[in-house]
Design a protein around this motif. Structure first.
Motif, PDB file in Angstrom:
ATOM      1  N   PRO A  43       9.057  -0.935 -12.161  1.00  9.54           N
ATOM      2  CA  PRO A  43       7.977  -1.922 -12.282  1.00  9.54           C
ATOM      3  C   PRO A  43       6.853  -1.357 -13.144  1.00  9.54           C
ATOM      4  O   PRO A  43       6.829  -0.176 -13.465  1.00  9.54           O
ATOM      5  N   GLY A  44       5.912  -2.229 -13.515  1.00  9.66           N
ATOM      6  CA  GLY A  44       4.821  -1.827 -14.400  1.00  9.66           C
ATOM      7  C   GLY A  44       3.792  -0.939 -13.720  1.00  9.66           C
ATOM      8  O   GLY A  44       3.852  -0.695 -12.510  1.00  9.66           O
ATOM      9  N   SER A  45       2.859  -0.465 -14.527  1.00 11.85           N
ATOM     10  CA  SER A  45       1.823   0.426 -14.006  1.00 11.85           C
ATOM     11  C   SER A  45       0.926  -0.285 -13.008  1.00 11.85           C
ATOM     12  O   SER A  45       0.420   0.323 -12.066  1.00 11.85           O
ATOM     13  N   ALA A  46       0.707  -1.580 -13.210  1.00  9.43           N
ATOM     14  CA  ALA A  46      -0.144  -2.318 -12.283  1.00  9.43           C
ATOM     15  C   ALA A  46       0.499  -2.375 -10.905  1.00  9.43           C
ATOM     16  O   ALA A  46      -0.193  -2.295  -9.883  1.00  9.43           O
ATOM     17  N   PHE A  47       1.827  -2.479 -10.874  1.00 11.34           N
ATOM     18  CA  PHE A  47       2.510  -2.433  -9.585  1.00 11.34           C
ATOM     19  C   PHE A  47       2.368  -1.060  -8.946  1.00 11.34           C
ATOM     20  O   PHE A  47       2.069  -0.933  -7.752  1.00 11.34           O
ATOM     21  N   LEU A  48       2.554  -0.025  -9.746  1.00  9.94           N
ATOM     22  CA  LEU A  48       2.368   1.340  -9.242  1.00  9.94           C
ATOM     23  C   LEU A  48       0.969   1.507  -8.662  1.00  9.94           C
ATOM     24  O   LEU A  48       0.776   2.117  -7.610  1.00  9.94           O
ATOM     25  N   LEU A  49       0.000   0.973  -9.382  1.00 12.84           N
ATOM     26  CA  LEU A  49      -1.388   1.040  -8.948  1.00 12.84           C
ATOM     27  C   LEU A  49      -1.556   0.343  -7.601  1.00 12.84           C
ATOM     28  O   LEU A  49      -2.187   0.870  -6.686  1.00 12.84           O
ATOM     29  N   ALA A  50      -0.980  -0.837  -7.468  1.00  8.34           N
ATOM     30  CA  ALA A  50      -1.105  -1.599  -6.223  1.00  8.34           C
ATOM     31  C   ALA A  50      -0.411  -0.869  -5.076  1.00  8.34           C
ATOM     32  O   ALA A  50      -0.948  -0.782  -3.965  1.00  8.34           O
ATOM     33  N   ALA A  51       0.784  -0.344  -5.354  1.00  8.33           N
ATOM     34  CA  ALA A  51       1.537   0.340  -4.304  1.00  8.33           C
ATOM     35  C   ALA A  51       0.805   1.608  -3.860  1.00  8.33           C
ATOM     36  O   ALA A  51       0.635   1.862  -2.663  1.00  8.33           O
ATOM     37  N   LEU A  52       0.357   2.378  -4.842  1.00  5.60           N
ATOM     38  CA  LEU A  52      -0.333   3.625  -4.532  1.00  5.60           C
ATOM     39  C   LEU A  52      -1.666   3.349  -3.851  1.00  5.60           C
ATOM     40  O   LEU A  52      -2.079   4.076  -2.944  1.00  5.60           O
ATOM     41  N   GLY A  53      -2.332   2.296  -4.281  1.00  3.21           N
ATOM     42  CA  GLY A  53      -3.603   1.934  -3.662  1.00  3.21           C
ATOM     43  C   GLY A  53      -3.424   1.545  -2.209  1.00  3.21           C
ATOM     44  O   GLY A  53      -4.213   1.956  -1.347  1.00  3.21           O
TER      45      GLY A  53
END
Lengths: 158, 158
Positions: B12-22
């Motif tokens: 998935p994209g970086s925004a998904f990574l950001l959401a998951a990590l957040g």
DNA sequence: TATTGTTATACTCTATAACTATA
DNA sequence: TATAGTTATAGAGTATAACAATA
């Protein structure tokens, strides 16, 4: 100004930034996919079924980290719209294998495309080289922290 | 393997990574401060009062982006424990200025310290230079996206 | 009449545990 | 007796809108 007040005025840590930005990104994404009449949780399930079709609901619940009872409602909501199919296993009739229908697969692709637009909107202030640097830093943290790739941890008790 | 399935298996994209990590970071932080018997929402309010004491509940609600009715319960929960004080304005008795008590300020410092430990735990896989690079990338995105510094966007309808 | 804070109500989401059907 | 899936119930958190006090 007393020391305590100064400290509280300090900028918060990177983990806070991560949490705040993650919540922001998640909310913006939810807005985008609302136009397709799906929720983030439904989206994640569609993705998971597309990635590994044919799994039982128990196996899927374990992968996502959710109680099986929660999965029932999510699968119902997608099955009612003809996006997902439960296929009963003839050998063991207790098992329901999950599959996308053709419409479900088409919707999953639309969502994927919305995700790319979303990505561009969130990261628009960064150059391409900076985006890939960010991505690799985030990926390293995610791996170190034990996150399952492609799965949002929000399925686990939040 | 058909093209559609391949694409859905893509990372998935970086925004998904950001959401998951957040979401992950937020959940881990919530666990840590549960030992101090406070929730993330209470923590954010304590922080905001510490940063700008004496504001009315309306002003605070606007800063945090929450309906005033939600603030009432949060302030109640902290005031009942003697962490926060409502001081009535003698000139305009409708206004309740929010202040931390000495205990509230002490707790806010403890939370700040827990936040630093939390930060180290989340970022432990990165070198110091990488941490500051990540921090500056995240700060740029946050500013571009219009996030209020130090305020978690989760106070706005989630 | 307008504004601050509060309360009442209803709604969404979720987990827990009981239940059924199959094995 | 054990397991897959489902349903029932209850709890937490939140927004909306009505309300009381004050201006």
């Amino acid at each position: 100004m007393p020391a305590s007040a100064r400290r509280l005025d300090d900028p918060p840590g990177s983990a806070f930034l991560l949490a705040a930005l993650g919540a922001h990104a998640a909310a913006r994404f939810a807005e985008r996919i609302a136009a397709l009449d799906v929720t983030p949780a439904q989206t994640g399930l569609l993705r998971a079924i597309a990635a590994t079709p044919g799994q039982s609901q128990q196996a899927m619940a374990q992968l996502l980290g959710t109680p099986p009872s929660r999965l029932v409602g999510l699968v119902d909501s997608l099955a009612d719209r003809g996006l997902v199919e439960r296929r009963r296993n003839p050998t063991d009739r207790r098992l329901h294998a999950l599959h996308l229908t053709a419409e479900g697969a088409a919707l999953a692709e639309r969502i994927e495309s919305v995700g790319r637009e979303h990505d561009d909107a969130i990261l628009r202030s960064l150059e391409h080289s900076e985006r890939s640097r960010l991505r690799s830093l985030l990926a390293r943290i995610a791996e170190d922290q034990g996150l399952t790739p492609g799965v949002h941890p929000g399925y686990r008790r939040m």
